[in-house]
Design a protein around this motif. Structure first.
Motif, mmCIF file in Angstrom:
data_model
loop_
_atom_site.group_PDB
_atom_site.id
_atom_site.type_symbol
_atom_site.label_atom_id
_atom_site.label_comp_id
_atom_site.label_asym_id
_atom_site.label_seq_id
_atom_site.Cartn_x
_atom_site.Cartn_y
_atom_site.Cartn_z
ATOM 1 N N SER A 264 20.402 26.780 101.395
ATOM 2 C CA SER A 264 19.221 26.568 102.403
ATOM 3 C C SER A 264 18.260 25.915 101.854
ATOM 4 O O SER A 264 17.220 26.053 102.438
ATOM 5 N N GLY A 265 18.323 25.010 100.873
ATOM 6 C CA GLY A 265 17.224 24.260 100.493
ATOM 7 C C GLY A 265 16.549 24.852 99.474
ATOM 8 O O GLY A 265 17.008 26.013 98.861
ATOM 9 N N LEU A 266 15.367 24.271 98.896
ATOM 10 C CA LEU A 266 14.571 24.808 98.139
ATOM 11 C C LEU A 266 13.603 25.938 98.300
ATOM 12 O O LEU A 266 13.281 26.796 97.358
ATOM 13 N N GLN A 267 13.457 26.003 99.365
ATOM 14 C CA GLN A 267 12.808 27.295 100.015
ATOM 15 C C GLN A 267 11.405 27.772 99.192
ATOM 16 O O GLN A 267 11.483 28.782 98.764
ATOM 17 N N PHE A 268 10.457 26.732 99.256
ATOM 18 C CA PHE A 268 9.155 27.167 98.872
ATOM 19 C C PHE A 268 8.424 28.117 99.641
ATOM 20 O O PHE A 268 8.481 28.128 100.726
ATOM 21 N N THR A 269 7.814 28.950 98.780
ATOM 22 C CA THR A 269 7.184 30.181 99.519
ATOM 23 C C THR A 269 5.328 30.188 99.285
ATOM 24 O O THR A 269 4.721 31.053 99.758
ATOM 25 N N TRP A 270 5.077 29.534 98.316
ATOM 26 C CA TRP A 270 3.759 29.463 97.763
ATOM 27 C C TRP A 270 2.996 28.226 97.497
ATOM 28 O O TRP A 270 3.737 27.317 96.826
ATOM 29 N N PRO A 271 1.851 27.771 97.875
ATOM 30 C CA PRO A 271 0.896 28.660 98.579
ATOM 31 C C PRO A 271 1.560 28.439 100.209
ATOM 32 O O PRO A 271 2.055 27.408 100.584
ATOM 33 N N ALA A 272 1.070 29.388 101.160
ATOM 34 C CA ALA A 272 1.847 29.442 102.433
ATOM 35 C C ALA A 272 1.382 28.267 103.293
ATOM 36 O O ALA A 272 1.930 27.670 104.115
ATOM 37 N N THR A 273 -0.014 27.757 103.211
ATOM 38 C CA THR A 273 -0.251 26.545 103.953
ATOM 39 C C THR A 273 0.250 25.131 103.738
ATOM 40 O O THR A 273 0.701 24.556 104.339
ATOM 41 N N LEU A 274 0.632 25.109 102.099
ATOM 42 C CA LEU A 274 1.534 23.926 101.884
ATOM 43 C C LEU A 274 2.539 24.320 100.620
ATOM 44 O O LEU A 274 2.153 24.205 99.427
ATOM 45 N N THR A 284 21.123 38.790 93.658
ATOM 46 C CA THR A 284 22.208 39.887 94.003
ATOM 47 C C THR A 284 23.211 40.041 93.143
ATOM 48 O O THR A 284 23.335 38.858 92.172
ATOM 49 N N ARG A 285 23.875 41.191 93.051
ATOM 50 C CA ARG A 285 25.125 41.112 92.093
ATOM 51 C C ARG A 285 25.949 41.981 93.296
ATOM 52 O O ARG A 285 25.711 43.055 93.774
ATOM 53 N N GLY A 286 27.295 41.434 93.164
ATOM 54 C CA GLY A 286 28.270 42.180 94.052
ATOM 55 C C GLY A 286 27.966 42.291 95.647
ATOM 56 O O GLY A 286 28.912 42.860 96.207
ATOM 57 N N LEU A 287 27.286 41.066 95.938
ATOM 58 C CA LEU A 287 26.927 40.865 97.522
ATOM 59 C C LEU A 287 27.168 39.252 97.688
ATOM 60 O O LEU A 287 27.008 38.392 96.783
ATOM 61 N N GLU A 288 27.728 39.248 98.886
ATOM 62 C CA GLU A 288 27.630 37.649 99.415
ATOM 63 C C GLU A 288 26.588 37.315 100.268
ATOM 64 O O GLU A 288 25.952 38.089 100.993
ATOM 65 N N ALA A 289 25.748 36.100 99.883
ATOM 66 C CA ALA A 289 24.663 35.701 100.627
ATOM 67 C C ALA A 289 25.208 34.762 101.898
ATOM 68 O O ALA A 289 25.704 33.771 101.566
ATOM 69 N N LEU A 290 25.169 35.162 102.959
ATOM 70 C CA LEU A 290 25.520 34.691 104.242
ATOM 71 C C LEU A 290 24.236 33.578 104.646
ATOM 72 O O LEU A 290 24.595 32.340 105.279
ATOM 73 N N ASP A 291 23.160 34.112 104.303
ATOM 74 C CA ASP A 291 21.895 33.163 104.931
ATOM 75 C C ASP A 291 20.763 33.356 103.972
ATOM 76 O O ASP A 291 20.438 34.525 103.541
ATOM 77 N N SER A 292 19.691 32.556 103.987
ATOM 78 C CA SER A 292 18.721 32.738 103.165
ATOM 79 C C SER A 292 17.673 31.805 103.825
ATOM 80 O O SER A 292 17.780 30.602 104.076
ATOM 81 N N ARG A 293 16.320 32.294 104.335
ATOM 82 C CA ARG A 293 15.194 31.519 104.913
ATOM 83 C C ARG A 293 14.096 32.097 104.531
ATOM 84 O O ARG A 293 13.702 33.039 104.075
ATOM 85 N N VAL A 294 13.182 30.853 104.622
ATOM 86 C CA VAL A 294 11.616 31.253 104.546
ATOM 87 C C VAL A 294 11.184 31.346 105.973
ATOM 88 O O VAL A 294 11.286 30.390 106.879
ATOM 89 N N LEU A 295 10.521 32.336 106.294
ATOM 90 C CA LEU A 295 10.067 32.623 107.719
ATOM 91 C C LEU A 295 8.537 31.886 107.939
ATOM 92 O O LEU A 295 7.724 31.664 106.991
ATOM 93 N N PRO A 296 8.177 31.909 109.059
ATOM 94 C CA PRO A 296 6.942 31.321 109.334
ATOM 95 C C PRO A 296 5.690 32.074 108.723
ATOM 96 O O PRO A 296 5.920 33.221 108.736
ATOM 97 N N ARG A 297 4.679 31.216 108.353
ATOM 98 C CA ARG A 297 3.667 32.078 107.641
ATOM 99 C C ARG A 297 2.907 32.985 108.486
ATOM 100 O O ARG A 297 2.826 32.868 109.629
#
Length: 321
Positions: A264-274, A284-297
């Motif tokens: 899902s890309g590099l998914q930067f999270t900090w700082p929230a404004t930019l 995780t271990r032993g689980l599949e990742a179906l999706d990963s997202r950065v949510l709106p600030r």
């Protein structure tokens, strides 16, 4: 001779960029500046178009090669993060996390935004993590928004608060060497999973003791994970460690980053404004990742993250109840 080496400066700059990208872990970590270089690696990609323009201006094969080498190196390192994983089906667990910021003036609004993501597990860092001021409890306004949907809550808050749709097995424990941490087994309809919620020490370039404490906590967390025999583990929180930081390798040797697996890309999270760096993670271990997202600030200096996870196929429904 001059014609032969036309574009040599561009070639040298490109070669140096590629060497730094590929060999960044060899740079001495004096006062944490090696960690800082690691954290900045994705932004080295901005050098590539500048070199390409310079190569076009020079009209030189040598300059063109100098622009291509770092482009290929960057692509090999970060390209897979942009290749979406094709996994059909619904998630078994949705994990949402945010460092909500101790100075947040609207915790109730932040809680409503996180609740709207419909998590099965919610982890909030800096939710009034002063044990003297708040006696280890969470903010009542925040809790009032989350409790109805996620009825199971870790009983104390050492700087990391946790809610779950599913019950805990036993009392949550701290991770030795990581003060702001709790871990517990969660009994889900699909089986048990060990959840580690953590907020590691801050990272400040140039401040040797602060960085040493962060690095020591990363290793302490990694040691706890290595000693955990559970086949299914989730580590979530503000790790204050970039995805490319050499210290994170202690964790990714035994855990998989959900963002990387989901493509899902590099998914930067900090700082929230930019956002410039990803400090918040679901591993995780032993689980599949179906999706990963950065949510709106929201009203915080970190953006929230979401990871949709699935238990591996062939599991026994209800195993571990």
């Amino acid at each position: 001779m001059a014609q032969r080496f036309r574009g040599g400066l561009v070639a040298a700059a490109g070669t140096l960029t590629a060497l730094v990208l590929a060999g960044h872990r060899l740079v001495p970590n004096w006062r944490g500046w090696g960690n800082t270089l690691d954290s900045a690696l994705p932004w080295f990609g901005l050098v590539v178009p500048l070199l390409a323009v310079a190569a076009l201006a020079r009209r030189s094969r040598l300059a063109t090669a100098g622009a291509l080498v770092p482009a290929v190196t960057w692509g090999v390192m970060f390209g897979p993060a942009f290749v979406p994983a094709v996994r059909a089906g619904q998630p078994d667990l949705r994990v949402v996390h945010q460092n909500v910021n101790m100075a947040n003036p609207d915790l109730a609004g932040t809680a409503r935004a996180l609740r709207a993501a419909r998590p099965d597990i919610l982890v909030a860092a800096e939710l009034y993590d002063d044990p003297v001021l708040m006696n280890g409890t969470v903010d009542p306004a925040f809790a009032a928004e989350i409790d109805p949907d996620l009825p199971y809550r870790f009983p104390d808050n050492p700087g990391i608060a946790v809610w779950s749709r599913y019950p805990f097995v036993g009392r949550p424990k701290s991770v030795p060497g990581v003060p702001r941490s709790r871990w517990a087994t969660i009994r889900t309809p699909h089986g048990r999973v060990n959840l580690y919620a953590v907020h590691l020490a801050s990272f400040r370039p140039g401040e040797r003791w602060v960085i040493a404490e962060r690095n020591a906590q990363v290793e302490a967390l990694a040691a706890a994970i290595r000693a955990d025999p559970s086949p299914r583990i989730i580590v979530v929180g503000d790790l204050n460690t970039a995805s490319t930081d050499r210290e994170l390798r202690a964790l990714t040797e035994t855990l998989s980053p959900a963002a990387e697996r989901a493509g899902s890309g590099l998914q930067f999270t900090w700082p929230a404004t930019l956002p410039l760096v990803r400090l918040d993670h679901v591993l995780t271990r032993g689980l599949e990742a179906l999706d990963s997202r950065v949510l709106p600030r929201s009203v915080s200096d970190h953006r929230p993250i979401l990871a949709d996870l699935r238990f591996p196929s062939g599991r026994e429904a209800g195993a571990g109840r």
